[in-house]
Design a protein around this motif. Structure first.
Motif, short mmCIF file in Angstrom:
data_model
loop_
_atom_site.label_atom_id
_atom_site.label_comp_id
_atom_site.label_asym_id
_atom_site.label_seq_id
_atom_site.Cartn_x
_atom_site.Cartn_y
_atom_site.Cartn_z
N ARG A 1 34.41 -10.24 27.90
CA ARG A 1 33.93 -9.27 26.93
C ARG A 1 32.71 -9.87 26.24
N LEU A 2 31.69 -9.07 26.07
CA LEU A 2 30.44 -9.53 25.47
C LEU A 2 30.17 -8.77 24.19
N ALA A 3 29.79 -9.51 23.16
CA ALA A 3 29.34 -8.88 21.91
C ALA A 3 27.88 -9.28 21.72
N VAL A 4 27.00 -8.31 21.81
CA VAL A 4 25.56 -8.55 21.75
C VAL A 4 25.10 -8.44 20.30
N GLY A 5 24.62 -9.54 19.76
CA GLY A 5 24.10 -9.53 18.41
C GLY A 5 22.74 -8.84 18.33
N PRO A 6 22.32 -8.44 17.16
CA PRO A 6 21.01 -7.80 17.02
C PRO A 6 19.88 -8.80 17.26
N GLY A 7 18.72 -8.31 17.69
CA GLY A 7 17.56 -9.17 17.87
C GLY A 7 17.04 -9.63 16.51
N VAL A 8 16.89 -10.95 16.35
CA VAL A 8 16.48 -11.52 15.07
C VAL A 8 15.46 -12.63 15.30
N ARG A 9 14.87 -13.10 14.21
CA ARG A 9 13.97 -14.26 14.30
C ARG A 9 14.79 -15.51 14.59
N LEU A 10 14.09 -16.55 15.00
CA LEU A 10 14.74 -17.80 15.38
C LEU A 10 15.62 -18.34 14.27
N ASP A 11 15.14 -18.28 13.02
CA ASP A 11 15.89 -18.89 11.93
C ASP A 11 17.12 -18.09 11.52
N ALA A 12 17.30 -16.91 12.09
CA ALA A 12 18.48 -16.08 11.77
C ALA A 12 19.45 -15.99 12.94
N ALA A 13 19.21 -16.76 14.00
CA ALA A 13 20.03 -16.66 15.21
C ALA A 13 21.49 -17.00 14.93
N ALA A 14 21.74 -18.02 14.11
CA ALA A 14 23.12 -18.42 13.82
C ALA A 14 23.87 -17.30 13.11
N HIS A 15 23.20 -16.59 12.21
CA HIS A 15 23.85 -15.48 11.51
C HIS A 15 24.17 -14.34 12.47
N ALA A 16 23.21 -14.03 13.35
CA ALA A 16 23.44 -12.94 14.30
C ALA A 16 24.59 -13.27 15.25
N LEU A 17 24.72 -14.55 15.63
CA LEU A 17 25.85 -14.94 16.47
C LEU A 17 27.17 -14.79 15.71
N ARG A 18 27.15 -15.13 14.43
CA ARG A 18 28.37 -14.98 13.62
C ARG A 18 28.78 -13.50 13.56
N TRP A 19 27.82 -12.61 13.43
CA TRP A 19 28.14 -11.18 13.42
C TRP A 19 28.73 -10.75 14.77
N ALA A 20 28.16 -11.28 15.85
CA ALA A 20 28.66 -10.94 17.18
C ALA A 20 30.10 -11.43 17.35
N ARG A 21 30.37 -12.64 16.85
CA ARG A 21 31.73 -13.18 16.96
C ARG A 21 32.71 -12.32 16.15
N LYS A 22 32.27 -11.85 14.99
CA LYS A 22 33.12 -10.99 14.18
C LYS A 22 33.41 -9.69 14.92
N ALA A 23 32.41 -9.17 15.61
CA ALA A 23 32.61 -7.94 16.37
C ALA A 23 33.64 -8.15 17.48
N LEU A 24 33.62 -9.32 18.13
CA LEU A 24 34.63 -9.63 19.14
C LEU A 24 36.03 -9.60 18.54
N LEU B 1 37.03 -8.07 15.82
CA LEU B 1 37.41 -6.71 15.43
C LEU B 1 37.81 -5.87 16.64
N ALA B 2 37.18 -6.13 17.78
CA ALA B 2 37.57 -5.41 19.00
C ALA B 2 38.97 -5.83 19.44
N GLN B 3 39.27 -7.11 19.32
CA GLN B 3 40.59 -7.60 19.68
C GLN B 3 41.67 -7.04 18.75
N GLN B 4 41.28 -6.78 17.50
CA GLN B 4 42.23 -6.24 16.52
C GLN B 4 42.35 -4.73 16.59
#
Length: 410
Positions: free
Chosen positions: A256-279, A281-284
């Motif tokens: 299963r893939l959760a695609v984070g939004p496109g962001v600048r380099l310095d925000a990549a860690a935040h976008a990955l955290r959002w993607a992980r949260k989406a994973l 929430l899908a499991q729940q």
């Protein structure tokens, strides 16, 4: 990247270059012979390309040294390119870094011994000879450093090391706080990865019961990935297009893939955290159970679930007036409130959503007024109430929140 080292030869008399120039050819031969004699790994025939590169390295080194005495501004670029490639070739030939550095020490010693003889023969002063000694050994140290850079660059880009460095770059980008931009750019250049203006992280989760049979999936060369860790992830330059996503799905059919939004380099860690949260929430069951989840389509849901403890606290406070009801009564009341919010208070639409008679809706609303009156009429509390209802475990699915008139238009 080639760095130009300028020899500090301003203190040396420029006519010294004319004294040294006639010695260049024989000195180059002597240095090569001594390196072969003292270092066993270099004791091999020098007739082919390998021999030519060794001789070229020594020749360019001596030529530049003499030319920078005559003209301290003489460019070192060509010489340094030769020695950088020499270092790269040494790594690819399988010789050790110790052998490479030893060769430069031998070259410096042989060159200095020859220059002492030249100095004695030409009556050079002790002051000039002291300056010449400093210049010889400093110069050879600089060339050894250039060759070392080439050696390490070749090692870093070898098949085995390249994947390690790619994972290292991925970690640098996704660490919190991210590594300095200069450090990221330097490592990216080393492995040949172009740093994009924007990128999209993807969180990966192996679907239950499928295992992970394909340990090394084939991904596009510009995709940075670490799929063997506890939390598999990847970075895609730019936005994840449908074509790109199709290729990734083909490479990871059991995930299963959760695609984070496109962001600048310095925000990549935040976008990955959002993607992980989406994973999660899908499991729940909060988000749709799909193989691919695009976070951009669920940002509000990810947002309101970003602090589950805070959300639970808000839920307890908002729904406190319903604690005295039975579970069945409480769910019926909450169902009615959801319909009231979705239908914006329209009794006919509420009746259609709840599949009850409008008179039943009016009766239930009178009960709600008694229990939740202030929450229904205060904008701030009504907003909090809707947040709680939208995130409650028993909430309606998205497709159930469509009014009858809206269904007809579909």
């Amino acid at each position: 990247m080639t760095v130009e080292y300028q020899l500090d030869n301003n203190a040396l008399p420029r006519p010294l270059a004319d004294v040294l120039r006639p010695e260049l050819a024989s000195l180059a031969t002597e240095i090569v012979d001594e390196i072969r004699a003292k270092i066993p790994n270099y004791a091999r025939p020098l007739d082919g390309p390998y021999g030519k590169s060794i001789r070229a390295g020594v020749h360019y080194a001596l030529t530049l040294f003499i030319e920078q005495i005559a003209n301290p501004d003489a460019s070192a670029q060509k010489c340094h390119e030769v020695h950088q490639k020499l270092g790269q070739n040494e790594m690819r030939e399988g010789r050790s870094l110790d052998d490479l550095q030893a060769a430069y020490r031998v070259g410096a010693r042989v060159a200095w011994q020859r220059m002492m003889r030249i100095g004695k023969r030409n009556g050079l002063s002790s002051a000039v000879m002291s300056q010449l000694a400093d210049a010889v050994f400093a110069y050879m140290d600089k060339l050894a450093s250039v060759a070392l850079d080439g050696y390490l660059e070749a090692k870093a880009t070898s098949a085995g090391a390249l994947e390690t460095w790619r994972r290292r770059l991925l970690g640098m980008i996704l660490q919190t706080p991210p590594a300095p931009a200069a450090a990221i750019a330097e490592l990216a250049q080393l492995i040949g990865w172009t740093v994009p203006d924007k990128l999209s992280p993807i969180a990966v989760h192996t679907l239950p019961g499928t295992g992970h049979n394909q340990r090394k999936p084939t991904l596009d060369a510009d995709v940075l990935a670490d799929l063997d860790g506890i939390e598999p992830r990847m970075l895609v330059p730019g936005e994840v297009t449908d074509a790109r996503l199709a290729a990734i799905r083909a490479a990871l059919p059991q995930c299963r893939l959760a695609v984070g939004p496109g962001v600048r380099l310095d925000a990549a860690a935040h976008a990955l955290r959002w993607a992980r949260k989406a994973l999660t929430l899908a499991q729940q069951g909060v988000l749709p159970d799909r193989q691919v989840i695009r976070c951009e389509q669920h940002l509000s849901t990810v947002l309101v679930h970003s602090d589950d403890r805070l959300l639970a606290t808000l839920r307890d406070r908002i729904l406190a007036p319903l604690r005295g009801l039975t579970a069945k009564q409480r769910e019926r009341m909450l169902e009615t409130v959801r319909a009231w919010l979705d239908a914006q208070g329209s009794v006919p639409d509420m009746a259609a959503l709840l599949d009850v008679h409008p008179q039943t809706v009016r009766y239930r609303m009178r009960q709600l007024e008694q229990s939740l009156g202030s929450l229904l009429h205060d904008p701030q509390q009504r907003f909090e109430l809707e947040l709680v209802l939208r995130t409650a475990p028993g909430r309606r699915k998205e497709h159930d929140l469509v009014l009858p008139a809206q269904r007809d238009r579909r």
